[in-house]
Design a protein around this motif. Sequence first.
Motif, PDB file in Angstrom:
ATOM      1  N   ARG A   1       0.832  -1.213   0.000  1.00  0.00           N
ATOM      2  CA  ARG A   1       0.000   0.000   0.000  1.00  0.00           C
ATOM      3  C   ARG A   1       0.862   1.256   0.000  1.00  0.00           C
ATOM      4  O   ARG A   1       0.518   2.265  -0.627  1.00  0.00           O
ATOM      5  CB  ARG A   1      -0.935  -0.007   1.206  1.00  0.00           C
ATOM      6  CG  ARG A   1      -2.105  -0.967   1.058  1.00  0.00           C
ATOM      7  CD  ARG A   1      -3.188  -0.678   2.068  1.00  0.00           C
ATOM      8  NE  ARG A   1      -4.340  -1.551   1.889  1.00  0.00           N
ATOM      9  CZ  ARG A   1      -5.463  -1.438   2.586  1.00  0.00           C
ATOM     10  NH1 ARG A   1      -5.571  -0.483   3.517  1.00  0.00           N
ATOM     11  NH2 ARG A   1      -6.469  -2.256   2.377  1.00  0.00           N
ATOM     12  N   SER A   2       1.992   1.189   0.702  1.00  0.00           N
ATOM     13  CA  SER A   2       2.908   2.346   0.706  1.00  0.00           C
ATOM     14  C   SER A   2       3.466   2.586  -0.693  1.00  0.00           C
ATOM     15  O   SER A   2       3.508   3.732  -1.177  1.00  0.00           O
ATOM     16  CB  SER A   2       4.045   2.107   1.691  1.00  0.00           C
ATOM     17  OG  SER A   2       3.559   1.967   3.011  1.00  0.00           O
ATOM     18  N   VAL A   3       3.874   1.507  -1.356  1.00  0.00           N
ATOM     19  CA  VAL A   3       4.444   1.630  -2.698  1.00  0.00           C
ATOM     20  C   VAL A   3       3.407   2.165  -3.678  1.00  0.00           C
ATOM     21  O   VAL A   3       3.686   3.059  -4.483  1.00  0.00           O
ATOM     22  CB  VAL A   3       5.001   0.272  -3.171  1.00  0.00           C
ATOM     23  CG1 VAL A   3       5.373   0.325  -4.654  1.00  0.00           C
ATOM     24  CG2 VAL A   3       6.203  -0.147  -2.336  1.00  0.00           C
ATOM     25  N   ARG A   4       2.202   1.624  -3.602  1.00  0.00           N
ATOM     26  CA  ARG A   4       1.161   2.055  -4.542  1.00  0.00           C
ATOM     27  C   ARG A   4       0.727   3.505  -4.278  1.00  0.00           C
ATOM     28  O   ARG A   4       0.461   4.260  -5.217  1.00  0.00           O
ATOM     29  CB  ARG A   4      -0.039   1.118  -4.470  1.00  0.00           C
ATOM     30  CG  ARG A   4       0.243  -0.266  -5.062  1.00  0.00           C
ATOM     31  CD  ARG A   4      -1.018  -0.923  -5.587  1.00  0.00           C
ATOM     32  NE  ARG A   4      -0.744  -2.213  -6.190  1.00  0.00           N
ATOM     33  CZ  ARG A   4      -0.316  -2.390  -7.433  1.00  0.00           C
ATOM     34  NH1 ARG A   4      -0.096  -1.320  -8.193  1.00  0.00           N
ATOM     35  NH2 ARG A   4      -0.096  -3.589  -7.915  1.00  0.00           N
ATOM     36  N   LEU A   5       0.657   3.888  -2.998  1.00  0.00           N
ATOM     37  CA  LEU A   5       0.284   5.271  -2.697  1.00  0.00           C
ATOM     38  C   LEU A   5       1.366   6.230  -3.169  1.00  0.00           C
ATOM     39  O   LEU A   5       1.065   7.319  -3.680  1.00  0.00           O
ATOM     40  CB  LEU A   5       0.042   5.434  -1.194  1.00  0.00           C
ATOM     41  CG  LEU A   5      -0.390   6.834  -0.739  1.00  0.00           C
ATOM     42  CD1 LEU A   5      -1.666   7.282  -1.455  1.00  0.00           C
ATOM     43  CD2 LEU A   5      -0.590   6.865   0.773  1.00  0.00           C
ATOM     44  N   TRP A   6       2.622   5.837  -3.009  1.00  0.00           N
ATOM     45  CA  TRP A   6       3.705   6.684  -3.515  1.00  0.00           C
ATOM     46  C   TRP A   6       3.615   6.807  -5.033  1.00  0.00           C
ATOM     47  O   TRP A   6       3.726   7.902  -5.593  1.00  0.00           O
ATOM     48  CB  TRP A   6       5.060   6.089  -3.113  1.00  0.00           C
ATOM     49  CG  TRP A   6       6.221   6.804  -3.747  1.00  0.00           C
ATOM     50  CD1 TRP A   6       6.797   7.963  -3.327  1.00  0.00           C
ATOM     51  CD2 TRP A   6       6.906   6.415  -4.946  1.00  0.00           C
ATOM     52  NE1 TRP A   6       7.816   8.333  -4.183  1.00  0.00           N
ATOM     53  CE2 TRP A   6       7.907   7.397  -5.182  1.00  0.00           C
ATOM     54  CE3 TRP A   6       6.798   5.343  -5.817  1.00  0.00           C
ATOM     55  CZ2 TRP A   6       8.769   7.322  -6.266  1.00  0.00           C
ATOM     56  CZ3 TRP A   6       7.647   5.274  -6.910  1.00  0.00           C
ATOM     57  CH2 TRP A   6       8.622   6.249  -7.123  1.00  0.00           C
ATOM     58  N   GLY A   7       3.396   5.663  -5.732  1.00  0.00           N
ATOM     59  CA  GLY A   7       3.283   5.698  -7.191  1.00  0.00           C
ATOM     60  C   GLY A   7       2.133   6.563  -7.651  1.00  0.00           C
ATOM     61  O   GLY A   7       2.254   7.321  -8.627  1.00  0.00           O
ATOM     62  N   ALA A   8       0.993   6.478  -6.959  1.00  0.00           N
ATOM     63  CA  ALA A   8      -0.150   7.319  -7.319  1.00  0.00           C
ATOM     64  C   ALA A   8       0.141   8.784  -7.030  1.00  0.00           C
ATOM     65  O   ALA A   8      -0.295   9.678  -7.772  1.00  0.00           O
ATOM     66  CB  ALA A   8      -1.394   6.859  -6.548  1.00  0.00           C
TER      67      ALA A   8
END
Length: 399
Positions: free
Chosen positions: A337-344
Amino acid sequence: MFYYFFGGGRPPEVNFSYAPTVVSYPLAFTYSFAYATVSALAAWESGKLREYRIWYLAPTRSQYLVAARSLLAPIGLAWLMLSLPVTVALIETQTLPTVASLGPLFMAMVLSVAHAVIGFVVGSRIPALISVPIMATGTWVFVAFSAASPPFWLRHVSGQISSHLMFGEAIPSRVLLPPLIFAGGIALGVALIWSRNFHWIVRAGMAITVSIAGVSTSILLTDDWGHTPPLLTAQAPMKCAGSTPKVCLPEAMSQYLPKVRAEVKSTLGALNKAGVKSHPALVTDRVEDGRYQRRSTQNEWKVSFTQALLVNGNIRYRLGFEAISFDCEKPDVAISRSVRLWGASILGEADAERRRVAVENTPFDGQDEVEETVRDVLRMRQSQQSSWYYRNLAKACGG
């Protein structure tokens, strides 16, 4: 036609004029009625021939020719029942039929002949007042209820393809074959019993052999199939534009191709600038895969363009989601979730990611920590953010 207009036999409004989808909807509600009708009418015609002693009045005439002529009307009616709703659906949706889309219709038309033969032979031995209702109800129950009755092979040999095809799907020829072998074997068996060419013992032996061979072969062909028969995917016509990457949409959505390609180039540029290496050779619409969705690969991205365009969804966010690919099926929830939120966030789509996780069913109460982690990462230099991304991409899967 009642089921077409009032019973769910009409194709969905969003069908993209894709012929296999358009044809599958009216046919799904028609198979059992057509088979039951032709079987019952054939039994009735046979009963009339027996009642009027036609076989004795014209002994020199070919019994096969007499039987064939008496079956023309029942078979013709069954073919009309099958083809009329399909024709209406194709006209209503302004769709041109294809060979793949008409395969199930042709199968049903051939099976109507087999059911006519079975009904005719039963009617030649049992009075019409008994044989007609037996053939009508028995055939309808066998075909209609096969979709809800175990084992699964029963539905696959019944001659009723109850699955509504999605965009990009088609019925392969190997799915059409088992019902033909099943009903054809039984029809040939009962026809041998009815014929007068051999001694009755020989005919009985041949009939049993042919029927058992047909039934057992069809069961063997379908025994390992699941609830849904094997389907072809990625069969819909697509239109593509550009290169590195090539962007593809269904032909029915091709008017959006310039807009989508521009969004793809912009998103890939932002991802690469942030250190997320994104160089797919092909970015194509996931809708062509039907119900069996394939995962994106490094060179080929599958993105739900059509779904986004129809509901005014966010193409940029969906592209970013596909760009971040974990090497395992179940990555660590907090890290992923951290990685995806950063990517978004680097794409300006953090709110879209927050809306996604808000409806996710995964039990997780550490979202506040995820938000704090991403805020800290976004304060880092760009090179540090890229290093953090790749480190956590591997760490999410235990690397």
